[in-house]
Design a protein around this motif. Structure first.
Motif, PDB file in Angstrom:
ATOM      1  N   GLU A 186      44.085  53.366  41.317  1.00 52.61           N
ATOM      2  CA  GLU A 186      42.894  53.413  40.485  1.00 52.61           C
ATOM      3  C   GLU A 186      42.999  52.489  39.272  1.00 52.61           C
ATOM      4  OE1 GLU A 186      39.028  54.267  39.766  1.00 52.61           O
ATOM      5  OE2 GLU A 186      40.257  54.694  41.544  1.00 52.61           O
ATOM      6  N   PRO A 187      44.139  52.453  38.548  1.00 51.96           N
ATOM      7  CA  PRO A 187      44.257  51.482  37.455  1.00 51.96           C
ATOM      8  C   PRO A 187      44.092  50.041  37.923  1.00 51.96           C
ATOM      9  CG  PRO A 187      45.934  53.162  37.227  1.00 51.96           C
ATOM     10  CD  PRO A 187      45.283  53.393  38.548  1.00 51.96           C
ATOM     11  N   LEU A 188      44.581  49.730  39.121  1.00 51.91           N
ATOM     12  CA  LEU A 188      44.426  48.376  39.658  1.00 51.91           C
ATOM     13  C   LEU A 188      42.958  48.069  39.905  1.00 51.91           C
ATOM     14  CD1 LEU A 188      45.893  45.824  40.796  1.00 51.91           C
ATOM     15  CD2 LEU A 188      45.823  46.953  43.035  1.00 51.91           C
ATOM     16  N   ARG A 189      42.259  48.990  40.527  1.00 55.23           N
ATOM     17  CA  ARG A 189      40.833  48.786  40.795  1.00 55.23           C
ATOM     18  C   ARG A 189      40.028  48.664  39.509  1.00 55.23           C
ATOM     19  NH1 ARG A 189      40.200  53.410  45.497  1.00 55.23           N
ATOM     20  NH2 ARG A 189      40.952  52.165  47.268  1.00 55.23           N
ATOM     21  N   ARG A 190      40.345  49.513  38.532  1.00 56.12           N
ATOM     22  CA  ARG A 190      39.609  49.476  37.270  1.00 56.12           C
ATOM     23  C   ARG A 190      39.846  48.170  36.526  1.00 56.12           C
ATOM     24  NH1 ARG A 190      40.181  55.541  34.539  1.00 56.12           N
ATOM     25  NH2 ARG A 190      39.048  56.675  36.197  1.00 56.12           N
ATOM     26  N   THR A 191      41.061  47.663  36.626  1.00 53.27           N
ATOM     27  CA  THR A 191      41.365  46.375  35.996  1.00 53.27           C
ATOM     28  C   THR A 191      40.512  45.276  36.585  1.00 53.27           C
ATOM     29  OG1 THR A 191      43.643  47.031  35.521  1.00 53.27           O
ATOM     30  CG2 THR A 191      43.168  44.674  35.563  1.00 53.27           C
ATOM     31  N   LEU A 192      40.421  45.248  37.918  1.00 51.58           N
ATOM     32  CA  LEU A 192      39.623  44.216  38.575  1.00 51.58           C
ATOM     33  C   LEU A 192      38.146  44.371  38.235  1.00 51.58           C
ATOM     34  CD1 LEU A 192      39.581  41.817  40.507  1.00 51.58           C
ATOM     35  CD2 LEU A 192      39.357  43.435  42.404  1.00 51.58           C
ATOM     36  N   GLU A 193      37.653  45.607  38.197  1.00 59.80           N
ATOM     37  CA  GLU A 193      36.246  45.847  37.883  1.00 59.80           C
ATOM     38  C   GLU A 193      35.902  45.437  36.446  1.00 59.80           C
ATOM     39  OE1 GLU A 193      35.697  49.945  38.667  1.00 59.80           O
ATOM     40  OE2 GLU A 193      35.701  49.726  40.852  1.00 59.80           O
ATOM     41  N   ALA A 194      36.895  45.527  35.551  1.00 58.68           N
ATOM     42  CA  ALA A 194      36.646  45.188  34.146  1.00 58.68           C
ATOM     43  C   ALA A 194      36.686  43.684  33.885  1.00 58.68           C
ATOM     44  CB  ALA A 194      37.682  45.880  33.255  1.00 58.68           C
ATOM     45  N   MET A 195      37.177  42.910  34.833  1.00 56.81           N
ATOM     46  CA  MET A 195      37.286  41.463  34.641  1.00 56.81           C
ATOM     47  C   MET A 195      35.934  40.788  34.867  1.00 56.81           C
ATOM     48  SD  MET A 195      40.926  40.882  36.624  1.00 56.81           S
ATOM     49  CE  MET A 195      40.701  39.095  36.696  1.00 56.81           C
ATOM     50  N   PRO A 196      35.603  39.793  34.046  1.00 58.64           N
ATOM     51  CA  PRO A 196      34.356  39.053  34.260  1.00 58.64           C
ATOM     52  C   PRO A 196      34.461  38.167  35.498  1.00 58.64           C
ATOM     53  CG  PRO A 196      35.629  38.045  32.493  1.00 58.64           C
ATOM     54  CD  PRO A 196      36.346  39.308  32.867  1.00 58.64           C
ATOM     55  N   GLU A 197      33.353  38.024  36.193  1.00 54.09           N
ATOM     56  CA  GLU A 197      33.343  37.162  37.376  1.00 54.09           C
ATOM     57  C   GLU A 197      33.226  35.698  36.965  1.00 54.09           C
ATOM     58  OE1 GLU A 197      30.289  38.448  40.001  1.00 54.09           O
ATOM     59  OE2 GLU A 197      31.286  40.347  40.463  1.00 54.09           O
ATOM     60  N   PRO A 198      33.771  34.761  37.767  1.00 57.07           N
ATOM     61  CA  PRO A 198      34.469  34.978  39.032  1.00 57.07           C
ATOM     62  C   PRO A 198      35.910  35.427  38.805  1.00 57.07           C
ATOM     63  CG  PRO A 198      34.412  32.641  38.545  1.00 57.07           C
ATOM     64  CD  PRO A 198      33.630  33.322  37.459  1.00 57.07           C
ATOM     65  N   THR A 199      36.405  36.260  39.691  1.00 62.48           N
ATOM     66  CA  THR A 199      37.768  36.764  39.589  1.00 62.48           C
ATOM     67  C   THR A 199      38.610  36.240  40.743  1.00 62.48           C
ATOM     68  OG1 THR A 199      37.169  38.750  40.833  1.00 62.48           O
ATOM     69  CG2 THR A 199      37.045  38.877  38.429  1.00 62.48           C
ATOM     70  N   VAL A 200      39.908  36.167  40.489  1.00 60.77           N
ATOM     71  CA  VAL A 200      40.878  35.757  41.504  1.00 60.77           C
ATOM     72  C   VAL A 200      42.012  36.771  41.494  1.00 60.77           C
ATOM     73  CG1 VAL A 200      42.504  33.976  42.244  1.00 60.77           C
ATOM     74  CG2 VAL A 200      40.318  33.314  41.236  1.00 60.77           C
ATOM     75  N   VAL A 201      42.452  37.198  42.678  1.00 59.32           N
ATOM     76  CA  VAL A 201      43.543  38.158  42.799  1.00 59.32           C
ATOM     77  C   VAL A 201      44.714  37.480  43.502  1.00 59.32           C
ATOM     78  CG1 VAL A 201      44.298  40.386  43.698  1.00 59.32           C
ATOM     79  CG2 VAL A 201      41.944  40.095  42.896  1.00 59.32           C
ATOM     80  N   ILE A 202      45.894  37.569  42.888  1.00 64.17           N
ATOM     81  CA  ILE A 202      47.113  36.989  43.462  1.00 64.17           C
ATOM     82  C   ILE A 202      48.117  38.108  43.676  1.00 64.17           C
ATOM     83  CG2 ILE A 202      48.980  35.327  43.157  1.00 64.17           C
ATOM     84  CD1 ILE A 202      47.207  33.727  41.328  1.00 64.17           C
ATOM     85  N   ALA A 203      48.602  38.247  44.912  1.00 65.73           N
ATOM     86  CA  ALA A 203      49.650  39.212  45.238  1.00 65.73           C
ATOM     87  C   ALA A 203      50.994  38.501  45.161  1.00 65.73           C
ATOM     88  CB  ALA A 203      49.437  39.788  46.632  1.00 65.73           C
ATOM     89  N   VAL A 204      51.857  38.955  44.249  1.00 66.18           N
ATOM     90  CA  VAL A 204      53.136  38.286  44.014  1.00 66.18           C
ATOM     91  C   VAL A 204      54.280  39.148  44.538  1.00 66.18           C
ATOM     92  CG1 VAL A 204      54.739  37.436  42.267  1.00 66.18           C
ATOM     93  CG2 VAL A 204      52.289  37.034  42.005  1.00 66.18           C
ATOM     94  N   GLY A 205      55.046  38.582  45.468  1.00 66.79           N
ATOM     95  CA  GLY A 205      56.225  39.253  45.973  1.00 66.79           C
ATOM     96  C   GLY A 205      55.971  40.002  47.277  1.00 66.79           C
ATOM     97  N   THR A 206      57.040  40.198  48.027  1.00 69.14           N
ATOM     98  CA  THR A 206      56.954  40.903  49.301  1.00 69.14           C
ATOM     99  C   THR A 206      56.421  42.317  49.132  1.00 69.14           C
ATOM    100  OG1 THR A 206      58.796  39.593  50.175  1.00 69.14           O
ATOM    101  CG2 THR A 206      58.306  41.656  51.295  1.00 69.14           C
ATOM    102  N   ASP A 207      56.789  42.971  48.037  1.00 67.89           N
ATOM    103  CA  ASP A 207      56.302  44.333  47.798  1.00 67.89           C
ATOM    104  C   ASP A 207      54.781  44.367  47.752  1.00 67.89           C
ATOM    105  OD1 ASP A 207      58.877  45.214  47.696  1.00 67.89           O
ATOM    106  OD2 ASP A 207      58.945  45.483  45.518  1.00 67.89           O
ATOM    107  N   ALA A 208      54.171  43.450  47.018  1.00 61.74           N
ATOM    108  CA  ALA A 208      52.721  43.437  46.871  1.00 61.74           C
ATOM    109  C   ALA A 208      52.019  43.009  48.155  1.00 61.74           C
ATOM    110  CB  ALA A 208      52.326  42.506  45.730  1.00 61.74           C
ATOM    111  N   ILE A 209      52.702  42.236  48.989  1.00 61.77           N
ATOM    112  CA  ILE A 209      52.094  41.742  50.218  1.00 61.77           C
ATOM    113  C   ILE A 209      52.157  42.783  51.331  1.00 61.77           C
ATOM    114  CG2 ILE A 209      52.258  40.008  52.045  1.00 61.77           C
ATOM    115  CD1 ILE A 209      53.270  38.047  49.920  1.00 61.77           C
ATOM    116  N   SER A 210      53.338  43.379  51.523  1.00 59.33           N
ATOM    117  CA  SER A 210      53.520  44.271  52.672  1.00 59.33           C
ATOM    118  C   SER A 210      54.199  45.593  52.353  1.00 59.33           C
ATOM    119  CB  SER A 210      54.349  43.549  53.743  1.00 59.33           C
ATOM    120  OG  SER A 210      55.664  43.280  53.262  1.00 59.33           O
TER     121      SER A 210
END
Length: 264
Positions: A186-210
């Motif tokens: 939920e904190p991750l989703r809220r962070t993205l929702e609070a960002m002004p558009e356009p937004t970009v999301v980067i997954a860093v590291g194997t943990d975040a990817i899989s």
């Protein structure tokens, strides 16, 4: 005054990359590649697959390795050196998670070109002044150390107009690490929702990817892509500072010509 003389003695330590070449960027073994060593697949490949702690290796119909699951332990290189080898170069980020699979796989040039063009249109107004909000969704801390290094004198991302911010209201890029534990969804989703558009999301590291080694257990979490849309994937356990920087510049369409990653 000792610090002043030390600074004069050391000279400029900041990397010239991406405007100039950097020996560390080109020479660091940041990933594993698959070698086609013949038609017959030896038992050593199966042994390497069995020894892989994250099931990143598949044998049939031909050996493949998923860099999005690989933690760079090197067991496959040690057990099957004729089929797996370290690959030099920190340009490991990609625009599609499926493109992180190496071996005998279908080429995706056209699909990746479309992804790059679409992302470039979204970020064309962000390319010279960019603010990043970093969120740890359940990491062992190693990815955070590498990200923190981006602000030291060696990498100095501020010289590229890239800054970290504590407020999602000021952020253009969401940089996420960790496996995506239930308490951080939920904190991750809220962070993205609070960002002004356009937004970009980067997954860093194997943990975040899989989810890496930590994911899928009682704490949950097999990556962040099931919770937020990911634009750029940066493999590694942890990803090196140069690989993270490569992912950021890939998102901004600022990767120099000739650098691998996202152009497969």
């Amino acid at each position: 005054m000792a610090w002043a003389f030390r600074g004069l003695r050391n000279g400029v330590v900041t990397t010239a990359w991406p405007k100039g070449a950097d020996e560390y960027f080109d020479g660091f073994a940041a990933s594993v590649r698959v070698l086609d060593s013949g038609s017959a697949v030896p038992d050593s490949v199966a042994d390497a697959a069995a020894a892989c702690p994250t099931d990143a290796i598949s044998v049939e119909p031909r050996p493949q390795l998923d860099r999005g699951r690989c933690i760079l332990c090197g067991r496959c290189v040690r057990l099957a050196p004729d089929w797996f080898a370290w690959e030099s170069g920190c340009g490991t980020a990609d625009l599609a998670c499926r493109a992180l699979v190496v071996g005998d796989v279908e080429e995706t040039d056209e699909a990746l070109a479309q992804l790059r063009a679409s992302l470039a249109r979204r970020v064309r107004r962000l390319r010279r002044s960019v603010h990043i909000r970093h969120v740890d969704t359940g990491s062992n801390g190693s990815d955070e150390w590498e990200i923190q290094a981006l602000t030291n004198p060696v990498y100095d991302v501020h010289r590229l107009g890239i800054f970290f911010t504590a407020s999602p209201r000021h952020a253009d890029i969401l940089l996420a690490t960790g496996i995506g534990v239930a308490g951080m969804v939920e904190p991750l989703r809220r962070t993205l929702e609070a960002m002004p558009e356009p937004t970009v999301v980067i997954a860093v590291g194997t943990d975040a990817i899989s989810g890496g080694i930590l994911g899928g257990g009682y704490i949950g979490g097999t990556g962040i892509s099931e919770h937020v849309p990911v634009d750029v994937w940066v493999p590694g356990a942890p990803a090196s500072p140069f690989s993270v920087l490569h992912g950021i510049l890939l998102a901004l369409d600022r990767v120099p010509a000739g650098i691998t990653g996202g152009t497969r």
